[in-house]
Design a protein around this motif. Structure first.
Motif, PDB file in Angstrom:
ATOM      1  N   UNK B 362      42.329  48.705 -26.607  1.00 50.01           N
ATOM      2  CA  UNK B 362      42.801  48.205 -25.313  1.00 50.01           C
ATOM      3  C   UNK B 362      41.925  48.741 -24.181  1.00 50.01           C
ATOM      4  N   UNK B 363      41.511  50.014 -24.291  1.00 51.56           N
ATOM      5  CA  UNK B 363      40.651  50.601 -23.261  1.00 51.56           C
ATOM      6  C   UNK B 363      39.285  49.929 -23.242  1.00 51.56           C
ATOM      7  N   UNK B 364      38.761  49.617 -24.439  1.00 53.40           N
ATOM      8  CA  UNK B 364      37.436  48.987 -24.498  1.00 53.40           C
ATOM      9  C   UNK B 364      37.474  47.637 -23.792  1.00 53.40           C
ATOM     10  N   UNK B 365      38.602  46.962 -23.851  1.00 55.18           N
ATOM     11  CA  UNK B 365      38.639  45.656 -23.186  1.00 55.18           C
ATOM     12  C   UNK B 365      39.082  45.764 -21.737  1.00 55.18           C
ATOM     13  N   UNK B 366      39.167  47.005 -21.200  1.00 49.42           N
ATOM     14  CA  UNK B 366      39.538  47.147 -19.792  1.00 49.42           C
ATOM     15  C   UNK B 366      38.454  46.547 -18.896  1.00 49.42           C
ATOM     16  N   UNK B 367      38.855  45.790 -17.877  1.00 44.65           N
ATOM     17  CA  UNK B 367      37.848  45.261 -16.958  1.00 44.65           C
ATOM     18  C   UNK B 367      37.190  46.361 -16.121  1.00 44.65           C
ATOM     19  N   UNK B 368      37.831  47.536 -16.085  1.00 45.71           N
ATOM     20  CA  UNK B 368      37.220  48.639 -15.348  1.00 45.71           C
ATOM     21  C   UNK B 368      36.174  49.280 -16.241  1.00 45.71           C
ATOM     22  N   UNK B 369      34.900  49.195 -15.835  1.00 51.05           N
ATOM     23  CA  UNK B 369      33.844  49.577 -16.781  1.00 51.05           C
ATOM     24  C   UNK B 369      33.864  51.058 -17.124  1.00 51.05           C
ATOM     25  N   UNK B 370      34.387  51.921 -16.202  1.00 49.60           N
ATOM     26  CA  UNK B 370      34.397  53.352 -16.524  1.00 49.60           C
ATOM     27  C   UNK B 370      35.360  53.655 -17.661  1.00 49.60           C
ATOM     28  N   UNK B 371      36.445  52.903 -17.713  1.00 49.40           N
ATOM     29  CA  UNK B 371      37.409  53.096 -18.794  1.00 49.40           C
ATOM     30  C   UNK B 371      36.778  52.654 -20.108  1.00 49.40           C
ATOM     31  N   UNK B 372      36.213  51.445 -20.098  1.00 46.85           N
ATOM     32  CA  UNK B 372      35.584  50.914 -21.312  1.00 46.85           C
ATOM     33  C   UNK B 372      34.465  51.848 -21.770  1.00 46.85           C
ATOM     34  N   UNK B 373      33.679  52.304 -20.813  1.00 52.94           N
ATOM     35  CA  UNK B 373      32.538  53.159 -21.131  1.00 52.94           C
ATOM     36  C   UNK B 373      33.010  54.473 -21.765  1.00 52.94           C
ATOM     37  N   UNK B 374      34.063  55.069 -21.145  1.00 47.89           N
ATOM     38  CA  UNK B 374      34.551  56.350 -21.654  1.00 47.89           C
ATOM     39  C   UNK B 374      35.028  56.196 -23.095  1.00 47.89           C
ATOM     40  N   UNK B 375      35.702  55.083 -23.386  1.00 51.71           N
ATOM     41  CA  UNK B 375      36.202  54.860 -24.750  1.00 51.71           C
ATOM     42  C   UNK B 375      35.030  54.662 -25.713  1.00 51.71           C
ATOM     43  N   UNK B 376      34.034  53.914 -25.270  1.00 47.64           N
ATOM     44  CA  UNK B 376      32.899  53.634 -26.175  1.00 47.64           C
ATOM     45  C   UNK B 376      32.062  54.884 -26.450  1.00 47.64           C
ATOM     46  N   UNK B 377      32.103  55.848 -25.532  1.00 47.44           N
ATOM     47  CA  UNK B 377      31.357  57.087 -25.751  1.00 47.44           C
ATOM     48  C   UNK B 377      31.844  57.846 -26.987  1.00 47.44           C
ATOM     49  N   UNK B 378      33.076  57.556 -27.412  1.00 50.77           N
ATOM     50  CA  UNK B 378      33.582  58.229 -28.622  1.00 50.77           C
ATOM     51  C   UNK B 378      32.619  58.055 -29.794  1.00 50.77           C
ATOM     52  N   UNK B 379      31.940  56.900 -29.809  1.00 52.80           N
ATOM     53  CA  UNK B 379      31.036  56.619 -30.930  1.00 52.80           C
ATOM     54  C   UNK B 379      29.745  57.432 -30.851  1.00 52.80           C
ATOM     55  N   UNK B 380      29.564  58.134 -29.705  1.00 52.71           N
ATOM     56  CA  UNK B 380      28.394  59.024 -29.619  1.00 52.71           C
ATOM     57  C   UNK B 380      28.712  60.420 -30.129  1.00 52.71           C
ATOM     58  N   UNK B 381      30.000  60.665 -30.410  1.00 55.16           N
ATOM     59  CA  UNK B 381      30.418  61.993 -30.843  1.00 55.16           C
ATOM     60  C   UNK B 381      30.341  62.052 -32.370  1.00 55.16           C
ATOM     61  N   UNK B 382      29.519  62.957 -32.883  1.00 57.33           N
ATOM     62  CA  UNK B 382      29.242  62.927 -34.320  1.00 57.33           C
ATOM     63  C   UNK B 382      30.481  63.163 -35.169  1.00 57.33           C
TER      64      UNK B 382
END
Lengths: 592, 488
Positions: B362-382
């Motif tokens: 749900x966060x990834x589909x947020x129109x607010x890009x900072x929310x989407x971005x923060x959620x997608x950063x999880x995939x940078x965490x090993x």
């Protein structure tokens, strides 16, 4: 559950019930809001045996859904089969009364209070009172706070043994370990006292009141002040001194400003509750202290009560008390360092003049009014001006007018448009009290100046103000004083001012109306028609709008020969808005 | 036996660690709050009012010159002298007296800090009395009723020149090697602690900083007060959450709790778990979360590190209170989730992955890009990536449709490219599953198109059902009270 057993007629209900379990909160919420429909369709028996247990089991949900549920259940008595079965509603409401979220809990308590009235005395003892007891001895503070609100609704209708238990539970909660529960108990103390027998008020309530009023937390102590009003009302005059006054005196001098603030805020109620004798001996000095309190919050709350307090003083020596005890404090507040205190005072001080009469007002109050009219804070001045009517009745406004004028002029030109707006709103009142002559001489120019203010809200208010003035002073006055000035603006180089002319004409026509057809036809119509050639489209479509308003006042000759051609020309304007409004006017005036 | 460890950030001398935010900003826009700050006076404190008559102070001999035999007596006299309060709103009033008290306080501080053998039993009540008289007061009303701790300058305590020295003395007193908890506990009692906790609402950050360190010392040294302190902090938080939503010292109290939690014995007591579930988690709902979020998240993670079985409570709690409209808070929640996932045990992860990844989708589909971005950063965490990989069969179906759709629709290019990376990672993780999901997504989309045509019909259907049912039932019940009471 319902509908799953192949009963076709209940299929739509099955859909609604399904939605009670849907993942989407909004759908669950919608379904809960239609709970009465579901219950109605299920019938009283299945509502009792299936729907309510289901609701009780699924009570873990979003607070929003729970709030809707708590509210619905308060109106469910008929849907479960009437008062006889109303106790079925208790289990779900009991769970709701223990949740964390305050609004849900409060709503559940509200619904419980409501349905408690529908219980028979027997059911109240068998079903309702045990619930109250369970809540009162709950582990977590939420259920105990909810219990506090339920004692007073069942107490009057139960047997004396149960009454004794209820009193015991309330006592326990008043000394609860958590301040949240003590606050809830303190806030219900007054209400509970009202349903108790007088003997128990004296024996039980007073000791609880005294204990809560000296609680270690000021948030509890201040709630006891509220209870003080109800308790004092219940007790006979002769008991007040020993039972209530020591605590009240202590509260008025509490070390926490919040408690003193509460005393100041409830002062009029307290005064009525304790009666004239105690007021004279105790409350007058207490009030003086509050007016001189070291915290501005407390002084402001007390200042707000000055008029009410004085009004409610016993008449036989009211004047003397005010003059020797209250007025000196009031004088000091006029030059207080805090503007909230001064403006609180300014909003009530004028009311003292009716109480003190003409001579005292002139000698003692007038200097204070004048000082406040010159205050640096616009709110103080506005509060004085907005209450001029009280003084007008006592001494006439002339006494003030010399000082009033500079104050008004200054406010009228204040840099903040909200201040200007506020003073405009008082213009009709002032005009009424100062009279036409004074107005024409001193204030008319101000009113005209506002018409060309650079803030639209002010121009709009000024236009509206004109309407009220015309209503007050009549059409003739309008013709002589207002109309020439308004029409003069039609040639102003600024199109915003030219539009103001049109707006003013609209309101003047609205007020003067038909009997003054002359002014409209002879003076205003030509100007409006001429403006139809304006370069600015906004002016042109406002001409169309004005003509629509003026039209009904005109005779048919003027309409046909003068208005119609102009509107027809505007109807073929290049600007689409102008066209639109011209066509609208043509159809409204039936000129097509 | 529970132990407490000093929080790493707690300063030995709070004066040096705290700096008042500079009033000069370089952006050229005078901030609203600063203009206001300049107009108003410093705090008034309610305390001065209760001084019945002003006492004239006379300077006493210096402590260091006193003969040993008279030292304690002199110390006691100085303590008594420091009980006199001064009016700091009038900054020129009684300057001489103020100076004498300041000097005396300074001497007391130095004496307690440096010389041994000063703190003898008879001094305890005098010292605690001096401290109580000076620091305990009803905090004055805020001069700014809409005080926003993030935006506005705090109103500072006017009597700070004295107050600071009193706090410093208290701190040195507690930290002195001569300090005897067994003697102090008679005077530093529950009532004292309660008043101390109420002071945490002070708007002055300097005062809260001292209070934090002091309360921590009290908690560390007076074991008998620990349970009481925890309970009262609970009450303050519950009041903050459910009643007033206003308390200035939440961050400081949480900071202390962070190190208290660290010292909890295992297995966790029911009381502590209850604190987590009923206080710490609901604290996330506060409007002013941003002010204490770092400290709160630290406490939550501390709990998890103590006992992994609380993980599920925590995650489900956060999901329950997930912000619905405030994107700034949503970003904070995501940050906290990442901190939690950083230390989560794989067995616990499996228990929460489903609801958690639905929310992340749900966060990834947020129109607010900072929310989407923060959620997608999880995939940078090993570590998180390794958890996702182990549970790819469950997680990928949960997020796939969202990723696919948002990659086509999102307005922000950064988000689109981040999503491509995530999709690529998934493809590499499990290409078979990825292809299956792609295929079924396309089928679903086609079906969805057909369904959308029907959905317009179903939107209205409930209101129609409602009316029909009501109508039918009313007819049956004609003459029955039901139909008059429940018309809608």
């Amino acid at each position: 559950m319902a509908g799953a057993d192949g009963d076709d007629s209940l299929y739509p209900i099955a859909v609604l019930i399904d939605e009670l379990r849907n993942e989407d909160v909004q759908l669950r919420l919608n379904s809960i809001k239609k709970l009465s429909t579901i219950a109605l369709a299920l019938g009283v028996e299945r509502t009792r045996t299936e729907l309510l247990p289901f609701l009780t089991d699924t009570i873990y949900d979003e607070d929003e859904v729970l709030l809707a549920l708590a509210e619905q259940l308060g109106n469910f008595t008929m849907l479960v089969g009437g008062p006889e079965y109303v106790h079925c509603l208790l289990p779900p409401l009991e769970s709701l009364a223990t949740v964390e979220e305050t609004v849900v809990r409060d709503k559940a308590v509200e619904s419980l209070r409501k349905i408690s009235q529908e219980h028979s005395p027997v059911d109240l003892e068998v079903h309702f009172e045990p619930l109250v007891k369970r809540l009162a001895s709950g582990d977590w503070f939420t259920s105990r706070t909810s219990a506090c609100g339920l004692f007073s609704v069942c107490y009057p209708r139960v047997s004396s043994t149960v009454k004794a238990e209820i009193r015991q539970h309330f006592r326990t909660l008043c000394s609860d370990d958590t301040p949240m529960v003590r606050r809830a108990a303190a806030s219900k103390l007054g209400e509970f006292a009202k349903v108790l027998e007088l003997d128990y008020v004296k024996s039980d309530i007073i000791s609880l009141f005294t204990a809560l009023a000296s609680d270690e937390q000021d948030s509890v102590r201040l709630l006891a002040v509220e209870a003080c009003v109800s308790i004092a009302t219940l007790l006979p005059q002769e008991d007040l001194e020993t039972l209530v006054m020591p605590t009240l005196r202590q509260a008025a001098e509490d070390k926490s400003w919040r408690v003193r603030y509460m005393v100041a805020d409830k002062f009029s109620e307290l005064q009525k509750a304790v009666g004239p004798e105690i007021t004279k001996n105790d409350l007058v000095p207490a009030f003086q202290n509050l007016l001189k309190d070291c915290e501005a919050e407390v002084r402001a709350a007390a200042a707000n009560k000055v008029k009410e307090f004085c009004e409610n003083l016993p008449e036989d020596n009211r004047e003397q008390i005010i003059m020797t005890h209250i007025l000196p404090c009031v004088k000091e507040l006029v030059s207080d360092t805090n503007q909230h205190v001064k403006s609180a005072l300014a909003s009530v001080i004028m009311g003292l003049s009716t109480i003190l009469g003409k001579d005292n007002t002139i000698e003692h109050l007038l200097p204070l009014f004048l000082a406040q009219l010159k205050d640096e804070c616009p709110e103080v001045r506005l509060n004085i001006i907005s209450n001029l009517d009280c003084v007008n009745e006592v001494i006439g406004i002339r006494q003030l007018s010399q000082s009033l004028l500079p104050a008004i002029v200054e406010l009228a030109e204040d840099a903040k448009w909200r201040v200007r707006l506020a003073i405009i709103e008082y213009m009709p009142l002032l005009a009424g009290q100062l009279g036409v002559e004074f107005f024409d001489e001193k204030l008319n120019t101000l009113c005209m100046a506002w018409l060309i203010d650079h803030v639209y809200a002010i121009r709009e208010a000024a236009t509206c103000n004109l309407m009220k003035l015309v209503e007050k002073f009549g059409a003739e006055w309008a013709q002589n004083t207002i109309v020439p000035k308004v029409l003069g603006m039609a040639n102003d180089p600024n199109y915003l001012h030219r539009m103001t002319t049109l707006f003013c004409i609209n309101v003047i026509v609205h007020c003067c109306g038909y009997p003054y057809r002359e002014i409209t036809t002879k003076q205003m119509l030509p100007v409006v028609l001429k403006m139809s050639n304006d370069q600015v489209a906004n002016v042109r479509f406002n001409v169309a709008k004005s003509l629509q308003k003026i039209g009904p006042v005109l005779d048919s000759n003027a309409l046909q020969t003068e208005v119609k051609p102009v509107l027809e020309k505007l109807a073929s304007d290049t600007d689409m808005d102008v066209k639109y409004f011209a066509q609208e006017a043509i159809s409204v005036l039936a000129l097509a | 036996m529970e132990t407490t460890k000093l929080p790493p950030s707690s300063p030995s001398s709070p004066t040096t660690s705290f700096s008042v935010p500079s009033a000069e900003k370089v952006d050229g826009f005078p901030r609203r709050s600063m203009r206001r700050a300049r107009q108003r006076r410093s705090h008034s404190s309610s305390q001065f009012r209760y001084q019945s008559s002003q006492v004239e102070l006379t300077p006493l001999p210096l402590l260091k010159d006193a003969p040993v035999a008279e030292l304690h007596d002199l110390f006691c006299k100085k303590l008594q002298q420091c009980c006199v309060l001064f009016d700091f709103l009038d900054c020129v009033a009684d300057l001489k007296g103020k100076e004498i008290k300041r000097a005396a306080l300074n001497e007391l501080v130095e004496s307690v800090a440096t010389s041994r053998g000063v703190l003898i039993e008879p001094l305890y009540p005098e010292a605690i009395k001096m401290i109580s008289v000076n620091i305990f007061r009803t905090l004055p009303p805020s001069e700014n009723p809409e005080f926003d701790p993030e935006e506005d300058e705090p109103t500072l305590e006017a009597s700070w020149p004295h107050l600071q020295l009193v706090y410093e003395f208290f701190l040195r007193f507690l930290e002195s090697p001569d300090f005897q908890p067994s003697m102090a506990k008679r005077y530093v009692d529950q009532k004292f602690v309660l008043q101390l906790l109420e002071l945490f609402d002070s708007e002055d950050p300097r005062e809260r900083e001292y209070l934090k360190t002091i309360l921590h010392r009290v908690y560390g040294k007076l074991l008998g007060l620990r349970a009481y302190i925890r309970k009262q902090i609970n009450n303050i938080f519950l009041r903050f959450i459910y009643e007033t939503e206003h308390f200035n010292g939440v961050a400081e109290l949480l900071e202390i709790l962070g190190s208290i939690i660290n010292g909890f014995a295992l297995p966790l007591k029911a009381e502590h778990k209850q604190f987590l579930v009923r206080v710490l988690i609901p604290l996330h709902t506060a409007k002013s979360l941003s002010i204490f979020h770092a400290q709160l998240a630290y406490c939550v993670v501390q709990f998890m590190e103590k006992d992994a079985t609380v993980t599920e409570y925590i995650i489900r709690g956060l999901l329950k209170y997930w912000p619905k409209t405030c994107t700034q808070k949503e970003v904070m929640f995501l940050g906290e989730i990442e901190e939690i996932l950083d230390v989560i045990e794989p067995s616990q992860f499996i228990r929460v992955q489903e609801p958690l990844f639905k929310q992340i989708a749900a966060c990834i589909s947020s129109p607010h890009f900072q929310v989407a971005e923060r959620a997608l950063y999880f995939w940078n965490n090993e570590y998180i990536l390794s958890l996702i990989e182990e549970n790819c069969q469950v997680i990928l179906p949960l997020v796939f449709a969202t990723l696919y759709r948002v990659s086509k629709e999102h307005w922000n290019q950064t988000i689109v490219s981040l999503i491509y990376n995530v999709l690529k990672t998934f493809m590499e993780m499990n290409s078979k599953l990825f292809d299956d999901l792609t295929a079924s997504y396309k089928v679903e989309k086609q079906k969805g198109r057909n369904r959308r045509l029907l959905s317009h019909v179903s939107d209205g259907i409930y209101s129609i059902i409602h009316h029909i049912i009501f109508h039918i039932v009313s007819m049956y019940c004609l003459g029955h009270p039901l139909n008059t009471d429940h018309g809608s």
